[in-house]
Design a protein around this motif. Sequence first.
Motif, mmCIF file in Angstrom:
data_model
loop_
_atom_site.group_PDB
_atom_site.id
_atom_site.type_symbol
_atom_site.label_atom_id
_atom_site.label_comp_id
_atom_site.label_asym_id
_atom_site.label_seq_id
_atom_site.Cartn_x
_atom_site.Cartn_y
_atom_site.Cartn_z
ATOM 1 N N THR A 133 56.484 60.934 14.243
ATOM 2 C CA THR A 133 57.613 61.099 15.166
ATOM 3 C C THR A 133 58.793 60.236 14.747
ATOM 4 O O THR A 133 59.945 60.589 14.966
ATOM 5 N N ALA A 134 58.502 59.110 14.121
ATOM 6 C CA ALA A 134 59.542 58.167 13.662
ATOM 7 C C ALA A 134 60.414 57.700 14.830
ATOM 8 O O ALA A 134 61.636 57.597 14.700
ATOM 9 N N SER A 135 59.799 57.423 15.963
ATOM 10 C CA SER A 135 60.540 56.949 17.127
ATOM 11 C C SER A 135 60.954 55.498 16.935
ATOM 12 O O SER A 135 60.111 54.624 16.694
ATOM 13 N N GLN A 136 62.247 55.234 17.072
ATOM 14 C CA GLN A 136 62.724 53.858 16.952
ATOM 15 C C GLN A 136 62.380 53.042 18.192
ATOM 16 O O GLN A 136 62.505 51.814 18.192
ATOM 17 N N TYR A 137 61.965 53.710 19.261
ATOM 18 C CA TYR A 137 61.594 53.007 20.471
ATOM 19 C C TYR A 137 60.087 52.893 20.649
ATOM 20 O O TYR A 137 59.610 52.434 21.685
ATOM 21 N N ALA A 138 59.322 53.291 19.639
ATOM 22 C CA ALA A 138 57.867 53.148 19.728
ATOM 23 C C ALA A 138 57.462 51.699 19.962
ATOM 24 O O ALA A 138 56.432 51.421 20.583
ATOM 25 N N PHE A 139 58.283 50.779 19.497
ATOM 26 C CA PHE A 139 57.970 49.358 19.637
ATOM 27 C C PHE A 139 57.746 48.953 21.092
ATOM 28 O O PHE A 139 56.977 48.038 21.387
ATOM 29 N N ILE A 140 58.445 49.618 22.032
ATOM 30 C CA ILE A 140 58.396 49.175 23.416
ATOM 31 C C ILE A 140 57.040 49.486 24.051
ATOM 32 O O ILE A 140 56.676 48.946 25.089
ATOM 33 N N ILE A 141 56.270 50.354 23.389
ATOM 34 C CA ILE A 141 54.869 50.561 23.760
ATOM 35 C C ILE A 141 53.965 49.773 22.814
ATOM 36 O O ILE A 141 53.025 49.105 23.244
ATOM 37 N N ALA A 142 54.291 49.830 21.527
ATOM 38 C CA ALA A 142 53.415 49.247 20.507
ATOM 39 C C ALA A 142 53.215 47.752 20.668
ATOM 40 O O ALA A 142 52.128 47.231 20.401
ATOM 41 N N GLN A 143 54.238 47.053 21.120
ATOM 42 C CA GLN A 143 54.100 45.601 21.195
ATOM 43 C C GLN A 143 53.308 45.144 22.417
ATOM 44 O O GLN A 143 52.934 43.972 22.505
ATOM 45 N N PHE A 144 52.994 46.052 23.325
ATOM 46 C CA PHE A 144 52.301 45.663 24.553
ATOM 47 C C PHE A 144 50.919 46.292 24.704
ATOM 48 O O PHE A 144 49.992 45.639 25.188
ATOM 49 N N VAL A 145 50.746 47.555 24.338
ATOM 50 C CA VAL A 145 49.498 48.264 24.568
ATOM 51 C C VAL A 145 48.518 48.022 23.427
ATOM 52 O O VAL A 145 48.874 48.157 22.244
ATOM 53 N N LYS A 146 47.295 47.688 23.750
ATOM 54 C CA LYS A 146 46.279 47.368 22.750
ATOM 55 C C LYS A 146 46.058 48.552 21.792
ATOM 56 O O LYS A 146 45.903 49.695 22.223
ATOM 57 N N GLY A 147 46.072 48.267 20.511
ATOM 58 C CA GLY A 147 45.823 49.277 19.488
ATOM 59 C C GLY A 147 47.033 50.125 19.140
ATOM 60 O O GLY A 147 47.014 50.859 18.139
ATOM 61 N N ALA A 148 48.097 50.040 19.925
ATOM 62 C CA ALA A 148 49.256 50.908 19.715
ATOM 63 C C ALA A 148 50.008 50.564 18.436
ATOM 64 O O ALA A 148 50.495 51.457 17.730
ATOM 65 N N ALA A 149 50.118 49.285 18.112
ATOM 66 C CA ALA A 149 50.854 48.883 16.914
ATOM 67 C C ALA A 149 50.169 49.387 15.651
ATOM 68 O O ALA A 149 50.832 49.850 14.710
ATOM 69 N N ASP A 150 48.836 49.316 15.614
ATOM 70 C CA ASP A 150 48.110 49.792 14.427
ATOM 71 C C ASP A 150 48.278 51.299 14.258
ATOM 72 O O ASP A 150 48.455 51.791 13.135
ATOM 73 N N TYR A 151 48.227 52.035 15.354
ATOM 74 C CA TYR A 151 48.428 53.488 15.257
ATOM 75 C C TYR A 151 49.846 53.801 14.796
ATOM 76 O O TYR A 151 50.066 54.631 13.902
ATOM 77 N N ASN A 152 50.816 53.117 15.355
ATOM 78 C CA ASN A 152 52.215 53.352 14.995
ATOM 79 C C ASN A 152 52.495 53.012 13.536
ATOM 80 O O ASN A 152 53.338 53.638 12.886
ATOM 81 N N ASP A 157 43.891 55.550 13.816
ATOM 82 C CA ASP A 157 44.225 56.837 14.417
ATOM 83 C C ASP A 157 44.489 56.662 15.906
ATOM 84 O O ASP A 157 44.383 55.563 16.462
ATOM 85 N N ALA A 158 44.819 57.751 16.580
ATOM 86 C CA ALA A 158 45.239 57.689 17.975
ATOM 87 C C ALA A 158 44.159 57.142 18.899
ATOM 88 O O ALA A 158 44.464 56.584 19.966
ATOM 89 N N SER A 159 42.908 57.282 18.510
ATOM 90 C CA SER A 159 41.821 56.807 19.371
ATOM 91 C C SER A 159 41.827 55.295 19.541
ATOM 92 O O SER A 159 41.190 54.759 20.457
ATOM 93 N N ALA A 160 42.549 54.592 18.674
ATOM 94 C CA ALA A 160 42.610 53.129 18.764
ATOM 95 C C ALA A 160 43.499 52.663 19.915
ATOM 96 O O ALA A 160 43.406 51.510 20.350
ATOM 97 N N VAL A 161 44.352 53.550 20.408
ATOM 98 C CA VAL A 161 45.300 53.164 21.458
ATOM 99 C C VAL A 161 44.576 53.122 22.800
ATOM 100 O O VAL A 161 43.961 54.101 23.225
ATOM 101 N N ALA A 162 44.657 51.999 23.484
ATOM 102 C CA ALA A 162 43.895 51.771 24.719
ATOM 103 C C ALA A 162 44.586 52.395 25.926
ATOM 104 O O ALA A 162 44.998 51.713 26.877
ATOM 105 N N VAL A 163 44.721 53.721 25.873
ATOM 106 C CA VAL A 163 45.252 54.505 26.990
ATOM 107 C C VAL A 163 44.247 55.620 27.266
ATOM 108 O O VAL A 163 43.995 56.460 26.395
ATOM 109 N N GLU A 164 43.684 55.633 28.458
ATOM 110 C CA GLU A 164 42.659 56.625 28.798
ATOM 111 C C GLU A 164 43.068 57.421 30.036
ATOM 112 O O GLU A 164 43.375 56.852 31.083
#
Length: 541
Positions: A133-152, A157-164
């Motif tokens: 997606t190349a979202s420049q605002y992905a950081f605002i989720i990635a820096q807070f949600v567990k696993g989001a930075a590694d996926y970004n 992969d997406a399963s690492a993001v701690a959103v259920e």
Amino acid sequence: MRKAWISSVSLVVLLTLILSGCGGFTSSNGNGGTEKAKDSVLNLALESDIPDLNQVKTTDGTSFTILNNTLEGLYRLDQNNQPQPAMAKSVDISDDKLTYTFHLRDGIKWSNGDPVTAADFKYSWLKALDPNTASQYAFIIAQFVKGAADYNAGKADASAVAVEAKDDKTLIVTLNQPTPFFLSLTAFVTYFPLNQKFVEKVGFDKFALTADSILYNGPYVITSYDQAKGVTLKKNDKYWDKKNVQVQTVNMDVIKEASTALNLYESGKLDKVYLSSSDVNSYKDKDGFGTETMFRTYFTQVNIKKKPFDNQKIRKAFQLAVEPKILTDTILNNGSLPATGLVPAGMNGTDGKTYRELAGDVFKPDLAKAKELLAEGIKESGPLPKIELMVSDDSVSKDTATFLQSEYKKNLGVDVSIVTKPFSGRLEAMRNGDFTLAVNRWGADYNDPLTFMYEWDNPSTQSRGNYNSKEYNALVDGAQVEKDENKRIDMFVQAEKLLIEDGNMTPLYFDGRAYMINPKVKGLKIAPGATLELKYVKIDK
């Protein structure tokens, strides 16, 4: 504003209230206009074109304003900028402050009648985080949600993001560290939901390009949209809290010249206008005059990968040669304050003090030092090449550019030419690194210094001049996990001093605006993200 709050951008967003939608000018009901009382109309204006209404990709305050009023997140900020339940009716927070279990309301719907579900939030957040997606605002989720930075970053992969999405009504989110302002973050555009079935039917490359290629779950829907001209909003009859939305129609036209907007206000064709400095004294004693200050800083940004600003002494010379107080007092004359650092006045600090009170002044002009450093820099790097100053084409930006051009000539003896672009064009050029020197701005997404400091972190984007300092990165990254609030703020102060000392940017002013408003319009406010909040507006009969 990749990223803006009122103490109050745009503003953060530079927004002026005005006239009709995309088709022509009409009077508002409050100004004795043509609409029936039951069809109350608020006429607004935008000071820039609309760059992008794709919520997972957009970065600017103008687009944020439109999206904030047509979409809605788990929480929404109230008139005091405090998060209140919106799509979510409640949340359970674990004892360690890391796990948030959101419970969605019954009966919440998209504008096509589909239910809004927990899966819509998960899909949207993962779409923003998806490296493709190349979202420049992905950081605002990635820096807070567990696993989001590694996926970004493409490391997982997406399963690492701690959103259920546990079920249609339950969304469970786990954070990296306790984040006191996380509920406020869920009121931000990038955290809004997306209907996967609709997006895939339209096609992500065509999503949000027209009014009918967006689904809405907020107070309003878009009925007319032209990127260069503006939008028309109508009250959303499927919105869960529609009984508390009182204005039926909101027209937002692109008006870049302050003089044009003022003429329209005088003729009763708009409800609010921001005043140019030359008009403030004539209007300050009139009914409807006011001022507002946003959590937004204007600054010049150099590109350190382009000559002459690859030389630190030359960067510093251009920084020290500018006297912001002259700009705010004689050019702007609108309540703006001379910037004494990157983080604006009024933002949270600790122990009952604001950040600015704790940090003090980390930027002060020094004309003699500027000349000295310029001479040394030229001796090291050779004669200066032609320098262009890029700015947006609104009135305030052009006035600021003329001031800077004069400062560089008067204090450094350097001729700088001015290049103006539409707001979206300036953003695109800066994202591509196609600039040498530019006037830019950033407004707070939430009330914490991190929203500013993060912009130059790890390394910064091309829009932030490609700045990369290991020491700066270590301080900002460390502050994000530091639990001692005093130590955390001190790390931000040290990082801010480093950024200023390197000459990467020149703080110009903390944004303030003087305006005239139709006295019948009540409850219009600017929210974090420098966005206008329309839900609470009333127009007296």
